[in-house]
Design an enzyme around this catalytic site. Structure first.
Site, PDB file in Angstrom:
ATOM      1  N   ARG A  57      13.092   8.131  -1.101  1.00 60.75           N
ATOM      2  CA  ARG A  57      11.850   8.682  -1.650  1.00 60.75           C
ATOM      3  C   ARG A  57      11.670  10.156  -1.323  1.00 60.75           C
ATOM      4  O   ARG A  57      10.603  10.720  -1.546  1.00 60.75           O
ATOM      5  CB  ARG A  57      10.660   7.896  -1.105  1.00 60.75           C
ATOM      6  CG  ARG A  57      10.586   6.528  -1.735  1.00 60.75           C
ATOM      7  CD  ARG A  57       9.413   5.743  -1.246  1.00 60.75           C
ATOM      8  NE  ARG A  57       9.231   4.597  -2.111  1.00 60.75           N
ATOM      9  CZ  ARG A  57       8.065   4.202  -2.597  1.00 60.75           C
ATOM     10  NH1 ARG A  57       6.972   4.806  -2.283  1.00 60.75           N
ATOM     11  NH2 ARG A  57       7.997   3.172  -3.410  1.00 60.75           N
TER      12      ARG A  57
ATOM     13  N   VAL B  39       6.495  -3.207  -0.863  1.00 60.42           N
ATOM     14  CA  VAL B  39       6.950  -2.793  -2.195  1.00 60.42           C
ATOM     15  C   VAL B  39       5.722  -2.322  -2.977  1.00 60.42           C
ATOM     16  O   VAL B  39       4.767  -3.070  -3.143  1.00 60.42           O
ATOM     17  CB  VAL B  39       7.635  -3.985  -2.908  1.00 60.42           C
ATOM     18  CG1 VAL B  39       7.815  -3.700  -4.391  1.00 60.42           C
ATOM     19  CG2 VAL B  39       8.984  -4.261  -2.257  1.00 60.42           C
ATOM     20  N   ASP B  40       5.737  -1.055  -3.402  1.00 62.73           N
ATOM     21  CA  ASP B  40       4.572  -0.523  -4.112  1.00 62.73           C
ATOM     22  C   ASP B  40       4.848  -0.372  -5.608  1.00 62.73           C
ATOM     23  O   ASP B  40       5.899  -0.789  -6.105  1.00 62.73           O
ATOM     24  CB  ASP B  40       4.112   0.786  -3.477  1.00 62.73           C
ATOM     25  CG  ASP B  40       5.116   1.914  -3.654  1.00 62.73           C
ATOM     26  OD1 ASP B  40       6.085   1.759  -4.439  1.00 62.73           O
ATOM     27  OD2 ASP B  40       4.947   2.962  -3.017  1.00 62.73           O
ATOM     28  N   SER B  41       3.892   0.235  -6.313  1.00 58.69           N
ATOM     29  CA  SER B  41       3.993   0.313  -7.780  1.00 58.69           C
ATOM     30  C   SER B  41       5.251   1.055  -8.247  1.00 58.69           C
ATOM     31  O   SER B  41       5.837   0.701  -9.273  1.00 58.69           O
ATOM     32  CB  SER B  41       2.745   0.989  -8.347  1.00 58.69           C
ATOM     33  OG  SER B  41       2.632   2.293  -7.804  1.00 58.69           O
ATOM     34  N   VAL B  44       8.112  -1.322  -8.023  1.00 55.83           N
ATOM     35  CA  VAL B  44       8.037  -2.354  -9.066  1.00 55.83           C
ATOM     36  C   VAL B  44       8.589  -1.824 -10.385  1.00 55.83           C
ATOM     37  O   VAL B  44       9.293  -2.527 -11.104  1.00 55.83           O
ATOM     38  CB  VAL B  44       6.573  -2.856  -9.218  1.00 55.83           C
ATOM     39  CG1 VAL B  44       6.422  -3.703 -10.476  1.00 55.83           C
ATOM     40  CG2 VAL B  44       6.168  -3.657  -7.986  1.00 55.83           C
TER      41      VAL B  44
END
Lengths: 402, 82
Positions: A57, B39-41, B44
């Site tokens: 990220r 687990v975030d948006s 997903v």
């Protein structure tokens, strides 16, 4: 009365290794982090610092910013607990370009596999403010937080902005600096296309045979605190940021004004902001890119701003040891300047062999030497300036003491 | 060419996909919730891309609303593929 601003923490990841002390130790010893004409942070392994999720990220420039910030925050003694209300702690991290490696990667995905395959992480990876966002998130900083974009002056502008934020009373402390990681195929080709980078792969600022800069990557982060607050909490003070100024050449998209007059004005304004006379400057950390144009115009600027004193004060370039870290340069060099002042050593300009006509300052060729203290400073501390000049004609100068 | 969406095949792709986006492999099972797996948006959306690539099943934002566990998503993909 203007609020004084002190440096209580520093952190750096550079081609010389991890850590602000490593940078200073090795540069002072005359060692170079440039290998094969490139200044890469080869000691930096994301797996040592990030989980898989965190690493994917964050673009490499953001990763470098976070690791430098972690060191700075630890050295400020903030590791266990923030000393102030988090809403009173800001974060400003500059970059020249941002997440270019991620942009190049996702452009390939777009071309090869179509728009539906483009990663939803692309924007947060690429965005120029990702360094500031990640540092603030990791440490829970809720004060003003943003990125600064001014090419090779970004790191210095970020520190200057941070200082102003504290002076204005918007924050009691700011985590600030710069980060860059553009050792990518596109940036390498692009800087070469415009003739900015060294064909020889040698960083030799101010030398007659200099032929461009050597690209590097890295990050530098400082913790700045309001002096009154730092004193109140009994913080260990590394140095003081006395002054800052920024000007613009408005001359050419990439070339500096050859007279250096706006760069000189930035130096004069930074000294005035600090309440310092030119004769009190003990050391100049030059922008010193090793390009024919910069080193000539910077020399002009120093002569214009410092007068006769320009010939007495040692002037050296960190870029001779680590290459040009673009948006991180100003921050890494502010750390290097502070370290040099603190240690009382003028670190060397490496690879300096042949003087160039008109470039006749004391560039501290190849070997470090003790740094004198100007009598005007009362022998108590040394004062230095750190110059940063970016493509677009952006000039930023910091005046530091340690 | 897409893979036949058997329960077993979908489970494998989704388990692998979750590990790929950074969920702890030891915690991944059908009963685990996305919240537990952190687990975030954004994750997903990546998972949906992987599923579409593999099985040709398109999952939109609304499709996943109300689904909490990994098993519920596996069931939805298997159902949609039929």
């Amino acid at each position: 009365m203007t609020r004084r601003v002190v440096i209580t923490g520093v952190g750096a990841v550079t081609p010389l290794g991890l850590g602000a002390d490593t940078l200073l130790d090795r540069w002072v010893a005359g060692e170079s982090g440039i290998v094969g004409g490139v200044g890469s942070c080869s000691d930096f392994d994301p797996a040592d610092h990030f989980s898989r999720k965190e690493a994917r990220r964050a673009d490499r420039f953001t990763q470098l910013a976070v690791v430098a910030a972690n060191e700075a925050i630890a050295s400020a003694g903030w590791e266990d607990e923030l000393p102030y209300d988090p809403q009173r702690i800001g974060c400003v991290i500059g970059t020249g370009i941002g997440g270019l490696g991620s942009l190049e990667e996702q452009t390939d995905v777009l071309r090869e596999r179509g728009p539906k395959a483009v990663s939803p992480l692309s924007v947060p990876l690429m965005m120029g403010n990702a360094g500031a966002a990640s540092v603030a998130m990791r440490h829970g900083l809720h004060g003003p937080t943003y990125g600064v974009v001014s090419a090779c002056a970004a790191g210095a502008h970020a520190i200057g902005d941070a200082m102003r934020m504290i002076r204005a009373g918007d924050a009691d402390a700011v985590v600030c600096g710069g980060a860059e990681s553009t050792l990518t195929p596109l940036a390498t080709a692009a800087f070469a296309a415009m003739g900015a980078t060294s064909q020889a792969g040698i960083s030799r600022p101010f030398d007659k045979n200099r032929d461009g800069f050597v690209m590097g990557e890295g990050a530098g982060v400082l913790v700045l605190e309001a002096a009154d607050k730092a004193e109140e909490r009994g913080a260990k003070v590394i140095g003081e940021l006395l002054g800052y100024a920024a000007t613009s050449d408005a001359h050419h998209l990439t070339a500096p004004d050859p007279t250096g007059k706006e760069a000189a004005r930035a130096v004069r304004l930074a000294l005035a902001d600090a309440g310092i006379e030119p004769e009190q400057v003990d050391y100049v950390n030059a922008h010193g890119t090793s390009t024919p144009l910069n080193d000539a115009s910077e020399t002009q600027a120093l002569k214009a701003a410092l007068g006769e004193h320009a010939h007495r004060v040692p002037v050296s370039s960190t870029k001779s040891a680590i290459g040009h870290l673009l948006g991180a340069a100003g921050a890494v060099e502010a750390i290097a300047t502070t370290g040099a002042l603190q240690r009382g050593i003028a670190p060397p300009t490496l690879n300096y062999e042949e003087p160039d006509e008109g470039l006749d300052l004391d560039y501290v060729p190849n070997e470090a030497r003790p740094l004198e203290t100007a009598s005007g400073n009362g022998g108590a501390r040394r004062i230095g300036i750190s110059n940063s000049f970016g493509f677009g004609g952006h000039n930023a100068v910091l005046c530091l003491a340690a | 060419m897409t893979t036949k969406a058997t329960d077993e095949a979908v489970q494998k792709v989704i388990f692998d996909g979750l590990a790929e986006v950074g969920a702890d492999p030891e915690q991944i099972n059908r009963d685990a919730t996305f919240e537990e797996l952190d687990v975030d948006s954004l994750d997903v959306v990546e998972l949906a891309q992987i599923v579409e690539d593999e099985f040709g099943v398109r999952l939109e934002g609304d499709d996943l609303k109300g689904l909490e566990t990994v098993g519920q998503v596996i069931d939805l993909v298997v159902e949609r593929a039929q």
